[in-house]
Design an enzyme around this catalytic site. Structure first.
Site, PDB file in Angstrom:
ATOM      1  N   HIS A  66     -20.560 -17.300   8.193  1.00  0.00           N
ATOM      2  CA  HIS A  66     -19.820 -18.469   7.715  1.00  0.00           C
ATOM      3  C   HIS A  66     -18.564 -17.986   6.604  1.00  0.00           C
ATOM      4  O   HIS A  66     -17.531 -18.381   6.695  1.00  0.00           O
ATOM      5  CB  HIS A  66     -20.575 -19.347   6.938  1.00  0.00           C
ATOM      6  CG  HIS A  66     -21.474 -20.436   7.830  1.00  0.00           C
ATOM      7  ND1 HIS A  66     -21.491 -21.644   7.991  1.00  0.00           N
ATOM      8  CD2 HIS A  66     -22.122 -20.112   8.968  1.00  0.00           C
ATOM      9  CE1 HIS A  66     -22.482 -22.225   8.939  1.00  0.00           C
ATOM     10  NE2 HIS A  66     -22.679 -21.125   9.530  1.00  0.00           N
ATOM     11  N   ASP A  67     -19.075 -16.824   5.864  1.00  0.00           N
ATOM     12  CA  ASP A  67     -18.140 -16.423   5.034  1.00  0.00           C
ATOM     13  C   ASP A  67     -16.771 -15.634   5.713  1.00  0.00           C
ATOM     14  O   ASP A  67     -15.751 -15.828   5.699  1.00  0.00           O
ATOM     15  CB  ASP A  67     -18.639 -15.442   3.953  1.00  0.00           C
ATOM     16  CG  ASP A  67     -17.403 -15.056   2.807  1.00  0.00           C
ATOM     17  OD1 ASP A  67     -16.672 -16.004   2.335  1.00  0.00           O
ATOM     18  OD2 ASP A  67     -17.609 -13.833   2.538  1.00  0.00           O
ATOM     19  N   HIS A 188     -29.286 -16.151  15.901  1.00  0.00           N
ATOM     20  CA  HIS A 188     -30.208 -17.314  16.297  1.00  0.00           C
ATOM     21  C   HIS A 188     -31.711 -16.884  16.638  1.00  0.00           C
ATOM     22  O   HIS A 188     -32.605 -17.813  16.611  1.00  0.00           O
ATOM     23  CB  HIS A 188     -29.685 -18.322  17.265  1.00  0.00           C
ATOM     24  CG  HIS A 188     -28.185 -19.143  16.625  1.00  0.00           C
ATOM     25  ND1 HIS A 188     -27.439 -19.771  17.177  1.00  0.00           N
ATOM     26  CD2 HIS A 188     -27.654 -18.818  15.446  1.00  0.00           C
ATOM     27  CE1 HIS A 188     -26.683 -20.447  16.522  1.00  0.00           C
ATOM     28  NE2 HIS A 188     -26.633 -19.734  15.179  1.00  0.00           N
ATOM     29  N   SER A 189     -31.713 -15.595  16.786  1.00  0.00           N
ATOM     30  CA  SER A 189     -33.309 -15.165  17.175  1.00  0.00           C
ATOM     31  C   SER A 189     -34.087 -14.885  15.892  1.00  0.00           C
ATOM     32  O   SER A 189     -35.240 -15.033  15.803  1.00  0.00           O
ATOM     33  CB  SER A 189     -33.151 -13.796  17.895  1.00  0.00           C
ATOM     34  OG  SER A 189     -33.415 -12.842  17.130  1.00  0.00           O
ATOM     35  N   THR A 208     -40.036 -16.890  17.818  1.00  0.00           N
ATOM     36  CA  THR A 208     -40.242 -15.972  16.707  1.00  0.00           C
ATOM     37  C   THR A 208     -39.325 -15.540  15.850  1.00  0.00           C
ATOM     38  O   THR A 208     -38.510 -14.818  15.905  1.00  0.00           O
ATOM     39  CB  THR A 208     -40.396 -14.893  18.021  1.00  0.00           C
ATOM     40  OG1 THR A 208     -39.389 -14.484  18.644  1.00  0.00           O
ATOM     41  CG2 THR A 208     -41.726 -14.680  18.698  1.00  0.00           C
ATOM     42  N   ASP A 213     -35.341 -10.613  18.584  1.00  0.00           N
ATOM     43  CA  ASP A 213     -35.801 -10.282  20.215  1.00  0.00           C
ATOM     44  C   ASP A 213     -35.469 -11.306  21.015  1.00  0.00           C
ATOM     45  O   ASP A 213     -34.424 -12.241  20.613  1.00  0.00           O
ATOM     46  CB  ASP A 213     -37.239 -10.340  20.140  1.00  0.00           C
ATOM     47  CG  ASP A 213     -37.993 -11.863  20.000  1.00  0.00           C
ATOM     48  OD1 ASP A 213     -36.973 -12.563  19.693  1.00  0.00           O
ATOM     49  OD2 ASP A 213     -39.097 -11.886  20.060  1.00  0.00           O
TER      50      ASP A 213
END
Ligand SMILES: *[C@@H]1O[C@H](CO)[C@@H](O)[C@H](O)[C@H]1NC(C)=O
Length: 335
Positions: A66-67, A188-189, A208, A213
């Site tokens: 985001h930064d 997003h993993s 997980t 992964d």
């Protein structure tokens, strides 16, 4: 000297784990980077609850994105300049930054204590957070960002409900192509949400959330996510769009590509709005991540390749295990 060199070579051709030890033993800490070892010790203990890939690691990874992404050649913003930590009362009020105030205030005292810039600590904490996740990348870290910044304009961070066109358009303004966007979404993993659906606070974006992964890529391709997992609408669109589905599918079981392409895109992201040539390499301070134990992804309970309606037609679908465990995926707890 000749002895020393052959000793190093001998170590280097032994098991890879020995190679890491050899590197640690023969690479002296450079003075320029020594402060980062102190920051590392503090944030591992005080922010990451002893090197964990939990809520604070997830939020640190989100914060770095985001930064950095808050730069537009048309609208302004300084990119990876730490402005969100300099002006939290402004930037954490933006809708897309909701929930980031906690991690900004967890990291900030250590920037002040060690005299490092806000832009640097945000990218450093990101690299450390990723190294705390099993299977994570060892993202190179460059230091030397100026502490000077102005508040970034609002609406520069891609939103969960944006279309693929909107997100690719925004990202290309900053120099990222669609492959790099798909690779960056590997973040997003190791993620969970609080703000998108407040009735499932802490729900992870894959089953997980402390392992870097391919589960995330697989679970966004199946008709529905595992119970307890939150699916971001934009992730689903990327997982099914003809322009992105093939690389998406590759990352389901090609962990090396996932890690390498993510790392490259991340180094680029960490330099948005910065003159990369003026930064200096302090990657030596980033710990070696824990190795991925299980390379074979697992379908959500009750689903299989039959439940993937949008596949890449140019490649066979990756081998994934069936899941016999029907228990819901637990939320990520705050430490
Ligand atoms: C960065 O700016 C903040 C706020 O003005 C200041 O307190 C801090 O000392 C600065 N850090 C550095 C490294 O200059």
């Amino acid at each position: 000297m000749a002895f020393l060199r052959s000793f190093i070579i001998t170590l280097a051709i032994m098991a890879p784990s020995f190679k890491l030890l050899a590197n640690a033993a023969v690479t002296p800490r450079s003075n320029k980077c020594s402060v980062w070892y102190d920051v590392l010790k503090d944030i591992q203990n005080e922010v990451f609850d002893g090197s964990k890939c939990g809520e604070e690691a997830h939020e640190s990874i989100r914060l770095a994105f985001h930064d950095a992404i808050s730069y537009s050649p048309r609208l302004g913003g300084g990119g990876a300049d730490g402005s969100i930590m300099m002006y939290p009362e402004i930037e954490t009020k933006y809708a897309e930054n909701a929930g980031l105030d906690d991690i900004v205030h967890r990291q900030r005292p250590f920037a002040l204590k060690h005299g490092v810039s806000f832009g640097d600590i945000i990218q450093f904490a990101n690299a450390v957070a990723l190294s705390n996740c099993e299977g994570g990348p060892r993202v190179p870290f460059y230091a030397g960002r100026s502490n000077y910044s102005q508040p970034s304009p609002d609406n520069l961070v891609p939103a969960p409900f944006h279309s693929v066109d909107q997100i690719l358009g925004r990202m290309s303004e900053v120099g990222f192509d669609s492959d790099e966007v798909v690779a960056l979404l590997a973040a997003h993993s190791v993620a969970a949400q609080d703000q998108q659906d407040t009735s499932m606070k802490g729900s992870p974006l894959d089953s997980t959330p402390s392992v870097f992964d391919g589960q995330f890529y697989l679970e966004t391709m199946t008709n529905s996510p595992p119970e307890g997992v939150f699916r971001i609408p934009a992730d689903r669109l990327f997982a099914t769009d003809p322009r992105t589905v093939c690389l998406w599918q590759t990352f389901v079981d090609d962990h090396n590509s996932m890690v390498n392409q993510f790392s490259r895109a991340m180094v680029k992201l960490a330099a948005v709005g910065q003159d990369h040539a003026s930064l200096y390499d302090c990657s030596e301070a980033i710990p070696a991540p824990r190795r991925l134990r299980n390379h074979r992804p697992k379908f959500p309970y009750g689903q299989s390749a039959k439940h993937v309606h949008y596949k890449c037609t140019e490649a066979s679908f990756p081998q994934a295990k069936l899941n016999h465990d029907s228990s819901p995926v637990p939320p990520v707890q705050k430490s």
